[in-house]
Design a protein around this motif. Sequence first.
Motif, PDB file in Angstrom:
ATOM      1  N   UNK A 264     -66.718  54.036  72.775  1.00 51.09           N
ATOM      2  CA  UNK A 264     -65.802  53.953  73.998  1.00 51.09           C
ATOM      3  C   UNK A 264     -64.817  52.879  73.988  1.00 51.09           C
ATOM      4  N   UNK A 265     -65.239  51.683  73.213  1.00 52.42           N
ATOM      5  CA  UNK A 265     -64.210  50.377  73.130  1.00 52.42           C
ATOM      6  C   UNK A 265     -63.265  50.858  71.873  1.00 52.42           C
ATOM      7  N   UNK A 266     -63.787  51.634  70.809  1.00 55.01           N
ATOM      8  CA  UNK A 266     -62.640  52.234  69.945  1.00 55.01           C
ATOM      9  C   UNK A 266     -61.774  53.129  70.389  1.00 55.01           C
ATOM     10  N   UNK A 267     -62.334  53.979  71.391  1.00 55.40           N
ATOM     11  CA  UNK A 267     -61.314  54.955  71.992  1.00 55.40           C
ATOM     12  C   UNK A 267     -60.438  54.351  73.014  1.00 55.40           C
ATOM     13  N   UNK A 268     -60.820  53.427  73.774  1.00 57.20           N
ATOM     14  CA  UNK A 268     -60.053  52.682  74.809  1.00 57.20           C
ATOM     15  C   UNK A 268     -58.944  51.805  74.051  1.00 57.20           C
ATOM     16  N   UNK A 269     -59.352  51.162  73.051  1.00 57.88           N
ATOM     17  CA  UNK A 269     -58.384  50.507  72.434  1.00 57.88           C
ATOM     18  C   UNK A 269     -57.215  51.323  71.936  1.00 57.88           C
ATOM     19  N   UNK A 270     -57.468  52.394  71.235  1.00 58.56           N
ATOM     20  CA  UNK A 270     -56.673  53.343  70.584  1.00 58.56           C
ATOM     21  C   UNK A 270     -55.829  53.902  71.683  1.00 58.56           C
ATOM     22  N   UNK A 271     -56.301  54.314  72.738  1.00 62.54           N
ATOM     23  CA  UNK A 271     -55.327  55.024  73.872  1.00 62.54           C
ATOM     24  C   UNK A 271     -54.275  54.056  74.631  1.00 62.54           C
ATOM     25  N   UNK A 272     -54.736  52.893  74.427  1.00 63.51           N
ATOM     26  CA  UNK A 272     -53.776  51.805  75.036  1.00 63.51           C
ATOM     27  C   UNK A 272     -52.592  51.511  74.134  1.00 63.51           C
ATOM     28  N   UNK A 273     -52.889  51.643  72.873  1.00 61.55           N
ATOM     29  CA  UNK A 273     -51.988  51.334  71.872  1.00 61.55           C
ATOM     30  C   UNK A 273     -51.236  52.296  71.240  1.00 61.55           C
ATOM     31  N   UNK A 274     -51.814  53.492  71.060  1.00 65.16           N
ATOM     32  CA  UNK A 274     -51.093  54.640  70.603  1.00 65.16           C
ATOM     33  C   UNK A 274     -49.858  55.196  71.675  1.00 65.16           C
ATOM     34  N   UNK A 275     -48.763  55.553  71.119  1.00 69.82           N
ATOM     35  CA  UNK A 275     -47.520  56.208  71.725  1.00 69.82           C
ATOM     36  C   UNK A 275     -47.529  57.511  71.661  1.00 69.82           C
TER      37      UNK A 275
END
Length: 383
Positions: A264-275
């Motif tokens: 979940x940490x990996x997923x949340x970091x990704x959706x915050x950064x990926x445009x």
Amino acid sequence: MRTNRPGPGPDAYLAADHAGFRKHVRGLLDDVVSPHADEWESAHRIPRDGWLALGESGLLSLEHNGTDFLRSAIFLEELGRLGYGGIRASVAVHAYMAVSYLHLFGTQEQQERYLPAARHGRLIAALALTEDTAGSDLRRLSTRATPVAGGYHLTGEKLYVANGSQADFIITLATTREMQDNGGLAGASLLAVDAHASGVSSTPEPMLGWHSADICRVRFTDVAVPAKQLVGRRDKALLHLVRALDFERLVAGLLAVGGVHHCLDLLKNFVREHQVKGAPLGTYQAVRHRIADLESSYDLVRHYGYRAAWLHSQGRLDTHTASVLKLRATELAVTAAQACLQFHGARGYAAGAAAARLYRDAMAGPIAAGASELLRDLVYETS
């Protein structure tokens, strides 16, 4: 961002000093494991110097029972949070699952011979239960330990043995008298087998995931096993397995809880950064709601995991609780890993991507230590 919510939760089962212990464990894992994790994945095993470093850190010496088991629960969760399913499986089999049979049923001589060396990483443990026709259902066990003067002659083949190529001793399930026509485990026993004895051989079994777990097929060809290596009561392995497998499922569930957190940490970091279309992926409601569902399930399972750990620390863990935890935690790990891979898109599907590794590793969880189908039967039968 996770907030510190008041009220009942994992902290309800922990003492004030456990927060400091968690920080200590996290620091040790960052020093001893994290810098080498990718190397161990490529090598398909934890090397000897890795085991010695883990032993020197004290992480292989945590308690199996009593109130101090809550420290083990913290360690297992933090080990899961590293995000390497093979490493956590390898360490858990060595430090908890295999040696639990010695803790529970071993003689004083066996405990003195194996446990201190295992705690220091000098001897590596493995557990050999599964066979080609005996997995979740062990009634078709074919590995045979024939009683002879002074001990047994062991012949058979075991599959999916973690730490299989490097093990120094293998806790092995075998029949020690003729099985009845109606099957069952009456007449089966447990043996602590010297992995370096004549007639013991191992063959690597490359798996989809758990690359660093050193999964092997182990063959026993007329291996001489001294009588003093019988673990527990002869012909009474079923009684021992029932107790030990509840502990094994508790351990597997706690590891999976940590794995979900990492995912979940990996997923949340990704959706915050990926445009996507000029905005972070996490601004889309469908994405937020998918993650919210996973987060809420994670909170529930983590709370249940620490409740199960607390029950075990009080000597009150039961089959129902252990089965529910292992079932729900490992199934949630799969669901979270699927979402993580999906939202990462093609970059997550690349062979070397962290999201791909999490998916491969998560898929083993509902199979190992009791398949989900078996656990559902146990949950139903004990409800």
